[in-house]
Design a protein around this motif. Structure first.
Motif, PDB file in Angstrom:
ATOM      1  N   THR A  73      -6.370   0.484   0.251  1.00 25.07           N
ATOM      2  CA  THR A  73      -5.591  -0.111  -0.839  1.00 25.07           C
ATOM      3  C   THR A  73      -4.907  -1.442  -0.546  1.00 25.07           C
ATOM      4  OG1 THR A  73      -3.657   1.178  -0.185  1.00 25.07           O
ATOM      5  CG2 THR A  73      -5.106   2.176  -1.833  1.00 25.07           C
ATOM      6  N   ALA A 120       0.838  -1.214   0.000  1.00 24.60           N
ATOM      7  CA  ALA A 120       0.000   0.000   0.000  1.00 24.60           C
ATOM      8  C   ALA A 120       0.866   1.255   0.000  1.00 24.60           C
ATOM      9  CB  ALA A 120      -0.919   0.005   1.223  1.00 24.60           C
ATOM     10  N   TRP A 125      -5.327   5.165   4.045  1.00 23.36           N
ATOM     11  CA  TRP A 125      -4.774   4.762   2.742  1.00 23.36           C
ATOM     12  C   TRP A 125      -4.527   3.252   2.713  1.00 23.36           C
ATOM     13  CZ3 TRP A 125      -4.616   6.154  -2.062  1.00 23.36           C
ATOM     14  CH2 TRP A 125      -3.713   5.527  -2.915  1.00 23.36           C
TER      15      TRP A 125
END
Ligand SMILES: *Cc1c(COP(=O)(O)O)cnc(C)c1O
Length: 408
Positions: A263, A117, A259
């Protein structure tokens, strides 16, 4: 015929004494266990605080099983994110003094998820050569440039960071390191790495699988031991070791966590852990926070073991953690040592290449708050006796040599 390829490869592993076997455990995890049908004292597990079979932890799991059933039945993003998961994330973040935490189903999955990620093509991951396999695998999977520096070598790390800064790529820079190295028990120079991260505008991913719950007065791991506080830190630890359960988490700045949540494929495409595990981990965390005595006792055992061996083998050992290695060199030595201990009903695993660098096969002693001082005294005595025995039989040189430096 492809199958003969595997048969031959297995034969070669056996020849190199690298074939591993599993032991069958028929008791709960504890200091004393029934392994392969025999009662032995175990110095092998990662259950450092002795919580894997703690009555309160077990009771919490049973209670949650009755309330929530067994399976989470979906990933967190679908319908698998249940109340105990949510509570545990909030509690972990609060405990560590970090803005936000995110659960993963295992430490392996967490590191794969975090690194893929945070970094991708055009970015660079800088990693200690002795890092845990899953940090390496995550770095490879991320497709970022993967630069490894010799163990704990800040100069080399800085040189690599400097080169990357000069290069045309303006990609992200991620330093990734074990906090406590799993086969040596030593601690990474994290304060210095953080300074480098500042200077070269990098993030610092810390894998504290073996420090969380163990290090620091309150058990907040290296964050507490080294007093680390910085937005660049991405702190990861597992719940399968000192917490005595299963799973892992990452804690960091809100946006970094968001985030990762959006992801990380090992997060998005995996079933959430059973909610009862999360509920049990909440209680485990309570015990970790309240019961300083466990950590204090473990500390006493660590100091006692490490001091006893220091007296015997002038070379200074340096592990202030529950992982206490004794390097014996050859695979055969390590096996002979481990078997001799087993004859005395003590389980200490022999760790061989490729888990550790060639020529550094070792006994890996893990201490546990459920060991008594006497249990550790018995182990020290047995190690001393066996060394004399093995050396007497000329098994080899370097038996019992302790780590006094950091092998690279
Ligand atoms: C055990 C370990 C892991 C993997 O954690 P699991 O929850 O067992 O998958 C990751 N990193 C380090 C340093 C470990 O020791």
């Amino acid at each position: 015929m492809p199958i003969s390829d595997f048969s031959n490869a297995l034969f070669e592993l056996a020849q190199a004494e690298q074939l591993r076997t599993r032991r069958l455990v028929s008791s709960p995890q504890d200091a004393s266990m029934i392994i392969d049908g025999e009662r032995v004292m175990s110095y092998a597990s990662n259950d450092y605080l002795g919580l894997a079979n703690h009555p309160r932890v077990v009771a919490a799991a049973i209670h949650a099983l009755k309330r929530y059933g067994l399976g989470a039945a979906a990933s967190h993003m679908v319908t698998g994110h249940m109340q105990p998961h949510h509570d545990l994330e909030l509690r972990l973040a609060e405990f560590l003094g970090l803005p936000k935490a995110l659960l993963f189903s295992s430490g392996y999955a967490a590191n794969l998820g975090i690194l893929t990620a945070l970094a991708g093509r055009g970015d660079t991951i800088f990693a200690d050569k002795l890092n845990h396999a899953c940090l390496n695998d995550g770095a490879v999977l991320s497709r970022a440039e993967f630069k490894r520096f010799p163990h704990n070598d800040l100069k080399k790390l800085e040189a690599l960071l400097g080169n990357a800064a000069d290069a045309r790529s303006a990609g992200r820079k991620i330093i990734a390191t074990d906090a406590v190295f799993s086969m040596d028990g030593d601690i990474a120079p994290l304060a210095e790495m953080l300074e480098l991260a500042e200077r070269y505008d990098a993030m610092l991913v810390i894998d504290d699988a073996h420090g969380f719950g163990v290090l620091g007065y309150r058990g907040k791991g290296v964050l507490e031991l080294l007093n680390l506080k910085n937005e660049r830190i991405v702190y990861m630890a597992t719940l399968g070791k000192a917490a005595g359960g299963y799973g892992a988490f990452v804690a960091a700045h809100e946006d970094v966590i968001e985030w990762i949540m959006q992801t990380a494929r090992t997060y998005l495409f995996a079933t959430a852990t059973p909610p009862a595990i999360a509920a049990a981990m909440l209680v485990s965390l309570d015990i970790m926070v309240e019961d300083h005595e466990r950590r204090r006792h473990l500390r006493t055992l660590i100091d006692f073991f490490s001091d006893s061996l220091k007296l015997q083998y002038a070379k200074t050992p340096f592990s202030q953690t529950a992982i206490q290695p004794i390097i014996v060199g050859s695979n055969a030595n390590a096996m002979a040592f481990s078997e001799a201990l087993r004859e005395r009903h003590m389980l200490v695993p022999a760790i061989r290449p490729p888990t550790v660098p060639a020529g550094t096969a070792r006994l890996r002693v893990s201490l546990n708050a459920n060991h008594t001082t006497e249990d550790v005294f018995d182990l020290v005595t047995a190690i001393t006796d066996i060394e004399v025995l093995l050396l007497g039989q000329n098994v080899g040189q370097g038996v019992g040599q302790r780590i006094g430096h950091n092998p690279t």
